[in-house]
Design a protein around this motif. Structure first.
Motif, PDB file in Angstrom:
ATOM      1  N   ALA A  65      10.765   7.720   8.100  1.00  0.00           N
ATOM      2  CA  ALA A  65      10.440   8.423   9.343  1.00  0.00           C
ATOM      3  C   ALA A  65       9.204   9.258   9.017  1.00  0.00           C
ATOM      4  CB  ALA A  65      11.617   9.246   9.807  1.00  0.00           C
ATOM      5  N   TYR A  73       3.021   7.493  17.706  1.00  0.00           N
ATOM      6  CA  TYR A  73       3.486   7.718  16.321  1.00  0.00           C
ATOM      7  C   TYR A  73       4.676   8.680  16.258  1.00  0.00           C
ATOM      8  CZ  TYR A  73       3.415   8.137  11.269  1.00  0.00           C
ATOM      9  OH  TYR A  73       3.782   8.128   9.948  1.00  0.00           O
ATOM     10  N   SER A  81       0.833  -1.206   0.000  1.00  0.00           N
ATOM     11  CA  SER A  81       0.000   0.000   0.000  1.00  0.00           C
ATOM     12  C   SER A  81       0.872   1.263   0.000  1.00  0.00           C
ATOM     13  CB  SER A  81      -0.877  -0.017   1.265  1.00  0.00           C
ATOM     14  OG  SER A  81      -1.628   1.159   1.404  1.00  0.00           O
ATOM     15  N   ILE A 136       3.141   4.357   0.118  1.00  0.00           N
ATOM     16  CA  ILE A 136       4.504   4.744  -0.267  1.00  0.00           C
ATOM     17  C   ILE A 136       5.336   3.516  -0.663  1.00  0.00           C
ATOM     18  CG2 ILE A 136       6.641   5.812   0.583  1.00  0.00           C
ATOM     19  CD1 ILE A 136       4.749   7.594   2.403  1.00  0.00           C
ATOM     20  N   THR A 161      -3.570   7.987   6.087  1.00  0.00           N
ATOM     21  CA  THR A 161      -4.070   9.335   6.409  1.00  0.00           C
ATOM     22  C   THR A 161      -5.552   9.498   6.076  1.00  0.00           C
ATOM     23  OG1 THR A 161      -3.252  10.038   4.248  1.00  0.00           O
ATOM     24  CG2 THR A 161      -1.851  10.524   6.139  1.00  0.00           C
ATOM     25  N   VAL A 163       0.620  12.620   3.324  1.00  0.00           N
ATOM     26  CA  VAL A 163       0.592  12.066   1.976  1.00  0.00           C
ATOM     27  C   VAL A 163      -0.707  11.275   1.811  1.00  0.00           C
ATOM     28  CG1 VAL A 163       1.778  10.443   0.436  1.00  0.00           C
ATOM     29  CG2 VAL A 163       3.116  11.903   1.959  1.00  0.00           C
ATOM     30  N   ASP A 219       4.932  -7.575   2.669  1.00  0.00           N
ATOM     31  CA  ASP A 219       3.873  -6.911   3.435  1.00  0.00           C
ATOM     32  C   ASP A 219       3.225  -7.970   4.316  1.00  0.00           C
ATOM     33  OD1 ASP A 219       2.213  -4.029   2.866  1.00  0.00           O
ATOM     34  OD2 ASP A 219       1.060  -5.565   3.924  1.00  0.00           O
ATOM     35  N   ILE A 220       2.508  -7.505   5.327  1.00  0.00           N
ATOM     36  CA  ILE A 220       1.804  -8.452   6.189  1.00  0.00           C
ATOM     37  C   ILE A 220       0.539  -8.981   5.505  1.00  0.00           C
ATOM     38  CG2 ILE A 220       0.347  -6.799   7.468  1.00  0.00           C
ATOM     39  CD1 ILE A 220       1.301  -8.291  10.060  1.00  0.00           C
ATOM     40  N   HIS A 221       0.051  -8.278   4.482  1.00  0.00           N
ATOM     41  CA  HIS A 221      -1.182  -8.673   3.768  1.00  0.00           C
ATOM     42  C   HIS A 221      -0.863  -9.341   2.433  1.00  0.00           C
ATOM     43  CE1 HIS A 221      -3.750  -6.901   6.691  1.00  0.00           C
ATOM     44  NE2 HIS A 221      -3.296  -5.685   6.506  1.00  0.00           N
ATOM     45  N   SER A 240       9.206   0.677   4.720  1.00  0.00           N
ATOM     46  CA  SER A 240       7.986   1.487   4.621  1.00  0.00           C
ATOM     47  C   SER A 240       6.833   0.912   5.435  1.00  0.00           C
ATOM     48  CB  SER A 240       7.568   1.641   3.148  1.00  0.00           C
ATOM     49  OG  SER A 240       6.599   2.658   3.003  1.00  0.00           O
ATOM     50  N   LYS A 257       8.608   7.680  15.289  1.00  0.00           N
ATOM     51  CA  LYS A 257       9.328   8.255  14.146  1.00  0.00           C
ATOM     52  C   LYS A 257      10.579   9.011  14.614  1.00  0.00           C
ATOM     53  CE  LYS A 257       6.684   6.501  11.071  1.00  0.00           C
ATOM     54  NZ  LYS A 257       7.188   5.446  10.177  1.00  0.00           N
ATOM     55  N   ASP A 277       5.620 -10.494   8.643  1.00  0.00           N
ATOM     56  CA  ASP A 277       5.414  -9.452   9.650  1.00  0.00           C
ATOM     57  C   ASP A 277       6.795  -8.951  10.078  1.00  0.00           C
ATOM     58  OD1 ASP A 277       5.020  -8.035  12.004  1.00  0.00           O
ATOM     59  OD2 ASP A 277       3.552  -9.458  12.834  1.00  0.00           O
ATOM     60  N   VAL A 278       7.057  -7.674   9.891  1.00  0.00           N
ATOM     61  CA  VAL A 278       8.404  -7.155  10.184  1.00  0.00           C
ATOM     62  C   VAL A 278       8.744  -7.162  11.678  1.00  0.00           C
ATOM     63  CG1 VAL A 278       8.592  -5.718   8.103  1.00  0.00           C
ATOM     64  CG2 VAL A 278       7.613  -4.725  10.193  1.00  0.00           C
ATOM     65  N   THR A 322      -2.575   8.404   1.421  1.00  0.00           N
ATOM     66  CA  THR A 322      -2.496   6.936   1.471  1.00  0.00           C
ATOM     67  C   THR A 322      -3.554   6.452   2.464  1.00  0.00           C
ATOM     68  OG1 THR A 322      -1.018   6.743   3.372  1.00  0.00           O
ATOM     69  CG2 THR A 322       0.053   7.038   1.221  1.00  0.00           C
ATOM     70  N   GLY A 360       5.724  14.771   4.757  1.00  0.00           N
ATOM     71  CA  GLY A 360       4.574  15.445   5.351  1.00  0.00           C
ATOM     72  C   GLY A 360       3.375  14.537   5.154  1.00  0.00           C
TER      73      GLY A 360
HETATM   74  N1  LIG Z   1       1.039   8.699   4.501  1.00  0.00           N
HETATM   75  C1  LIG Z   1       1.652   9.655   5.167  1.00  0.00           C
HETATM   76  O1  LIG Z   1       1.170  10.780   5.263  1.00  0.00           O
HETATM   77  C2  LIG Z   1       3.003   9.390   5.812  1.00  0.00           C
HETATM   78  C3  LIG Z   1       3.701  10.504   6.286  1.00  0.00           C
HETATM   79  C4  LIG Z   1       4.930  10.296   6.906  1.00  0.00           C
HETATM   80  C5  LIG Z   1       5.429   9.020   7.049  1.00  0.00           C
HETATM   81  N2  LIG Z   1       4.725   7.962   6.587  1.00  0.00           N
HETATM   82  C6  LIG Z   1       5.302   6.641   6.799  1.00  0.00           C
HETATM   83  O2  LIG Z   1       5.493   6.011   5.555  1.00  0.00           O
HETATM   84  C7  LIG Z   1       5.362   4.597   5.701  1.00  0.00           C
HETATM   85  C8  LIG Z   1       4.345   4.090   4.713  1.00  0.00           C
HETATM   86  O3  LIG Z   1       3.102   4.700   5.012  1.00  0.00           O
HETATM   87  P1  LIG Z   1       1.879   4.669   4.021  1.00  0.00           P
HETATM   88  O4  LIG Z   1       1.235   5.987   4.121  1.00  0.00           O
HETATM   89  O5  LIG Z   1       2.299   4.134   2.729  1.00  0.00           O
HETATM   90  O6  LIG Z   1       0.935   3.632   4.816  1.00  0.00           O
HETATM   91  P2  LIG Z   1      -0.030   2.482   4.279  1.00  0.00           P
HETATM   92  O7  LIG Z   1      -0.924   2.154   5.420  1.00  0.00           O
HETATM   93  O8  LIG Z   1      -0.645   2.889   2.986  1.00  0.00           O
HETATM   94  O9  LIG Z   1       0.988   1.260   3.999  1.00  0.00           O
HETATM   95  C9  LIG Z   1       1.682   0.650   5.041  1.00  0.00           C
HETATM   96  C10 LIG Z   1       1.830  -0.820   4.721  1.00  0.00           C
HETATM   97  O10 LIG Z   1       2.559  -1.441   5.793  1.00  0.00           O
HETATM   98  C11 LIG Z   1       2.005  -2.720   6.006  1.00  0.00           C
HETATM   99  N3  LIG Z   1       2.280  -3.207   7.355  1.00  0.00           N
HETATM  100  C12 LIG Z   1       1.711  -2.780   8.510  1.00  0.00           C
HETATM  101  N4  LIG Z   1       2.179  -3.495   9.540  1.00  0.00           N
HETATM  102  C13 LIG Z   1       3.062  -4.384   9.047  1.00  0.00           C
HETATM  103  C14 LIG Z   1       3.873  -5.389   9.631  1.00  0.00           C
HETATM  104  N5  LIG Z   1       3.858  -5.645  10.951  1.00  0.00           N
HETATM  105  N6  LIG Z   1       4.683  -6.113   8.813  1.00  0.00           N
HETATM  106  C15 LIG Z   1       4.690  -5.885   7.489  1.00  0.00           C
HETATM  107  N7  LIG Z   1       3.952  -4.943   6.876  1.00  0.00           N
HETATM  108  C16 LIG Z   1       3.143  -4.199   7.641  1.00  0.00           C
HETATM  109  C17 LIG Z   1       0.509  -2.551   5.767  1.00  0.00           C
HETATM  110  O11 LIG Z   1      -0.138  -3.783   5.496  1.00  0.00           O
HETATM  111  C18 LIG Z   1       0.494  -1.570   4.591  1.00  0.00           C
HETATM  112  O12 LIG Z   1       0.414  -2.250   3.358  1.00  0.00           O
HETATM  113  C19 LIG Z   1       4.968   4.355   7.159  1.00  0.00           C
HETATM  114  O13 LIG Z   1       6.117   4.047   7.904  1.00  0.00           O
HETATM  115  C20 LIG Z   1       4.417   5.697   7.577  1.00  0.00           C
HETATM  116  O14 LIG Z   1       4.505   5.893   8.956  1.00  0.00           O
HETATM  117  C21 LIG Z   1       3.522   8.113   5.961  1.00  0.00           C
END
Ligand SMILES: NC(=O)c1ccc[n+]([C@@H]2O[C@H](COP(=O)([O-])OP(=O)(O)OC[C@H]3O[C@@H](n4cnc5c(N)ncnc54)[C@H](O)[C@@H]3O)[C@@H](O)[C@H]2O)c1
Length: 259
Positions: free
Chosen positions: A143, A164, A17, A19, A202, A197, A38-40, A91, A168, A64-65, A199, A195
């Motif tokens: 982060a 959170y 999913s 990023i 958010t 994003v 990914d976990i899914h 990510s 980070k 699962d990480v 997804t 910032g």
């Molecule tokens: N979206 C934003 O605004 C934003 C901003 C700053 C930082 N981030 C960071 O960027 C990264 C990606 O975020 P995103 O917005 O793409 O989120 P997202 O929810 O779209 O994707 C995160 C993915 O991580 C997977 N995941 C969750 N737990 C897991 C685990 N234990 N093992 C393996 N996979 C796992 C989920 O299944 C999901 O597919 C995250 O670390 C998030 O904190 C996101």
């Protein structure tokens, strides 16, 4: 699109999913061999189909990480498929909102710290071993702006006990410390601080029109970012173009933390 990552083997966590997914697709465009995890599992199957439609092929590993045996299996998958490891993008991440509804603050804190901090740590630990054997590498940690400033007071979970931003902040320091220690071995460890994003992470912000507008205004650029805009910076940091970048914390936030 380019050859920035030609010949590189990359693992992307959280690839199902947002990023992580954008990184996988961008890395393929840049010529990398990609292991997506990914976990899914269903999200990975969908991604593999999308990659194939775009003319690319990926190796997928569900895991699962936060589990060390899964982490070992993920890194082993890259070595078995491609014989080396050059790039790791961490990510996988969660927010307190995505922890089960009945959880109290302590359970939410532990769950968020487990994925965002321990998950990143375990992946780095296993990847560094493989990168040493490959003669170097590049790690990019996700982060957040929340790793360098406090949580916006108009959002839910802004009671000061939200794991959170704490998680980070830990990723920022982990990146600096590993970056310093590993640079001389040719392993560059850097982090990006996005910032807000668009997804799944958010959806609580973007799904509420009032909060959405507020958050757009919080970014001097006047909008939220896209996963692709973050993946662009990650692709650069992962590549040899960033050969003198180590232990650095890169804002990708439309000016959010510059104000
Ligand atoms: N979206 C934003 O605004 C934003 C901003 C700053 C930082 N981030 C960071 O960027 C990264 C990606 O975020 P995103 O917005 O793409 O989120 P997202 O929810 O779209 O994707 C995160 C993915 O991580 C997977 N995941 C969750 N737990 C897991 C685990 N234990 N093992 C393996 N996979 C796992 C989920 O299944 C999901 O597919 C995250 O670390 C998030 O904190 C996101």
């Amino acid at each position: 699109m380019g050859t920035r990552l030609q010949g590189k083997v990359a693992i992307v966590t959280g690839a199902g999913s947002g990023i992580g997914r954008a990184c996988v697709l961008r890395f393929l465009e840049e010529g990398a061999s990609v292991v997506a995890t990914d976990i899914h599992p269903s999200a990975l199957e969908k991604l593999a189909r999308e990659a194939a439609e775009a003319g690319g092929k990926i190796v997928t590993v569900a895991g699962d990480v936060t589990r060390r045996e899964d982490v070992a299996r993920i890194v082993q998958a890259a070595l078995s498929a491609y014989g080396r490891l050059d790039v790791l993008v961490n990510s996988a991440g969660i927010t307190p909102r995505t922890v089960r509804a009945e959880a109290d603050f302590e359970e939410r804190w532990e769950a968020v710290m487990a994925v965002n901090v321990k998950g990143t740590l375990l992946m780095c630990h296993a990847a560094v071993e493989a990168m040493r054997a490959s003669g170097g590498g590049s790690i990019v940690n996700l982060a957040s702006v929340m790793g360098t400033v406090g949580y916006p007071t108009h959002l839910p979970f802004s009671d000061g006990f939200n794991a959170y931003p704490q998680s980070k902040g830990a990723v920022v320091q982990m990146t600096r410390d590993m970056g310093v220690r590993l640079a001389a071995e040719g392993i560059r460890v850097n982090a990006v601080c996005p910032g807000f994003v668009y997804t799944a992470l958010t959806e609580n912000v973007t799904g509420n029109p009032e909060i959405h507008e507020l958050m757009k205004k919080s970014h001097p650029i006047g909008r939220l970012g896209t996963a692709e805009e973050v993946a662009n910076v990650i692709a650069f940091l992962a590549s040899d173009e960033a050969s003198f970048v180590a232990g650095a914390i890169w804002a990708v936030d439309g000016g959010y933390t510059a104000q």
